[in-house]
Enzyme design. Structure first.
Site, PDB file in Angstrom:
ATOM      1  N   CYS A 322       1.459   1.931  -4.922  1.00  0.00           N
ATOM      2  CA  CYS A 322       0.888   1.977  -3.571  1.00  0.00           C
ATOM      3  C   CYS A 322       1.484   3.140  -2.779  1.00  0.00           C
ATOM      4  O   CYS A 322       1.244   3.271  -1.588  1.00  0.00           O
ATOM      5  CB  CYS A 322       1.104   0.653  -2.843  1.00  0.00           C
ATOM      6  SG  CYS A 322       2.836   0.198  -2.663  1.00  0.00           S
ATOM      7  N   GLU A 356      -3.825   4.290  -3.412  1.00  0.00           N
ATOM      8  CA  GLU A 356      -3.391   3.399  -4.499  1.00  0.00           C
ATOM      9  C   GLU A 356      -3.685   4.150  -5.797  1.00  0.00           C
ATOM     10  O   GLU A 356      -4.776   4.700  -5.966  1.00  0.00           O
ATOM     11  CB  GLU A 356      -4.189   2.098  -4.448  1.00  0.00           C
ATOM     12  CG  GLU A 356      -3.617   0.978  -5.262  1.00  0.00           C
ATOM     13  CD  GLU A 356      -2.619   0.113  -4.495  1.00  0.00           C
ATOM     14  OE1 GLU A 356      -1.948  -0.686  -5.154  1.00  0.00           O
ATOM     15  OE2 GLU A 356      -2.511   0.249  -3.256  1.00  0.00           O
TER      16      GLU A 356
END
Length: 365
Positions: A322, A356
């Site tokens: 992330c 992401e």
């Protein structure tokens, strides 16, 4: 979506692809596979502060640059269920003194299944009178939403009007996986892109065999679908509610080859090296497993050096990130032993800076 909106969406996605490609270029990564999102109505979670102004009461957010508050009557990033609930909920709370008194925040958790949990946060203790009002609110909302639950939160207090979770049903490569998503626990916010992430991971491991280790497994978002491709799966997770949800999810999906242990990544590393024993590993002999592949989905800080050294022992590493900056830092060490065989960008949060990413690493030679 209008042509102008599509153009805006594509421009922000192209910028993210360029940014990720630049971070991965020192590691000779192949061309990045890109998985776009719906530009609106993609979020299954949203939280808002509540502003009281005379008899009125409304959701607010804060401008990230100016820190000024602004009124939010609808929220395009959130799924349609949450948007529908925002208006209907406040219409019920505004005239109700018991429900509105010292209410300062509202959190929404929804699912592709249409289920909904609404958390009402208060600067006061909640009593039986509040609970009766909340039950009445739930009954009213049930005429619009098939499955809705209410939670009241105050300092050291949590009152649940029926359940504190939603049951999600994720379609993944022709299968449907059932997940319990608990309020106030981590879940992937963009359900449709999450399905694409799981499918990408499944494609990565398709030619692989043996056993899978997953660190930071949460409620089993990756562990459970990937269990169909491995002999055994062991997942580690430190958050107790997530571990309990994972056990529920294993049973619901009738999987018999998945075990979840409540250990931090650092603790599991010590256990693998035989440096420490843990009662939480009772009944699990790690030496009996043939771990060929490890999947990591760490927090924004990435992996610490001990964990990086530990996962270098495995032939295949699936790294979900992330934070591409810490991914690139971690790859500096991992690239000593592994090559980047695949890379992907998942646009979990359109029109934000957030990226992401996923990479598959395979042992050199």
């Amino acid at each position: 979506m209008s042509a102008d909106e599509q153009q805006r969406y594509q421009a922000q996605l192209d910028e993210k692809v360029d940014r990720l490609s630049a971070l991965l270029s020192p590691f000779n990564a192949p061309k990045t596979s890109v998985y776009p999102s719906q530009p609106t109505h993609y979020r299954m979670r949203a939280e808002f502060r509540v502003w009281h102004e005379g008899d009125d009461l409304f959701h607010i957010m804060f401008d990230q640059e100016t820190k000024e508050k602004y009124r939010v009557d609808s929220f395009p990033p959130a799924c349609k269920t949450i948007n529908d609930a925002m208006e209907k909920l406040l219409n019920e709370i505004r005239p109700n003194e018991i429900l509105r008194k010292k209410l300062f925040q509202i959190d929404y958790l929804s699912a592709l299944s249409g289920e909904l949990v609404i958390s009402l946060l208060y600067h006061r203790q909640l009593d039986d009178e509040w609970e009766a009002a909340a039950k009445s609110l739930k009954s009213t909302l049930e005429t619009h939403f098939p499955k809705v639950n209410i939670i009241g939160r105050a300092r050291k207090q949590k009152r649940i009007i029926d359940n504190d979770f939603v049951i999600e049903r994720l379609p993944v490569k022709g299968n449907e996986f059932v997940f319990k998503h608990i309020e106030n626990s981590f879940t992937q916010p963009n359900a449709e892109v999450n399905c694409k992430m799981i499918e990408w991971a499944l494609d990565c491991v398709k030619p692989l065999s043996g056993d899978l280790l997953e660190m930071y497994c949460g409620a089993g978002n990756f562990s459970l679908p990937l269990a169909l491709h491995f002999d055994n799966v062991v997942g580690t997770e430190i958050a107790k509610p997530s571990v309990q949800a994972a056990q529920f999810n294993i049973e619901q999906n009738r999987l018999h080859n998945v075990k979840i242990v409540r250990l931090a990544a650092e603790e599991f590393t010590q256990a693998m090296k035989g440096k420490r024993t843990f009662s939480r590993l009772e009944g699990i002999d790690l030496s009996e497993y043939n771990f060929t592949t490890v999947l990591v989905d760490p927090p924004r800080a990435g992996l610490d050096e001990d964990s990086l050294r530990m996962i270098q022992d495995y032939d295949n590493i699936v790294y979900i990130s992330c934070n591409p900056e810490t991914l690139a830092q971690n790859l500096e060490l991992l690239s000593e032993t592994h090559d980047v065989a695949q890379s992907a960008l998942f646009d979990q949060f359109p029109f934000t800076h957030h990226i992401e990413a996923g990479v598959l690493l395979t042992r050199k030679g």
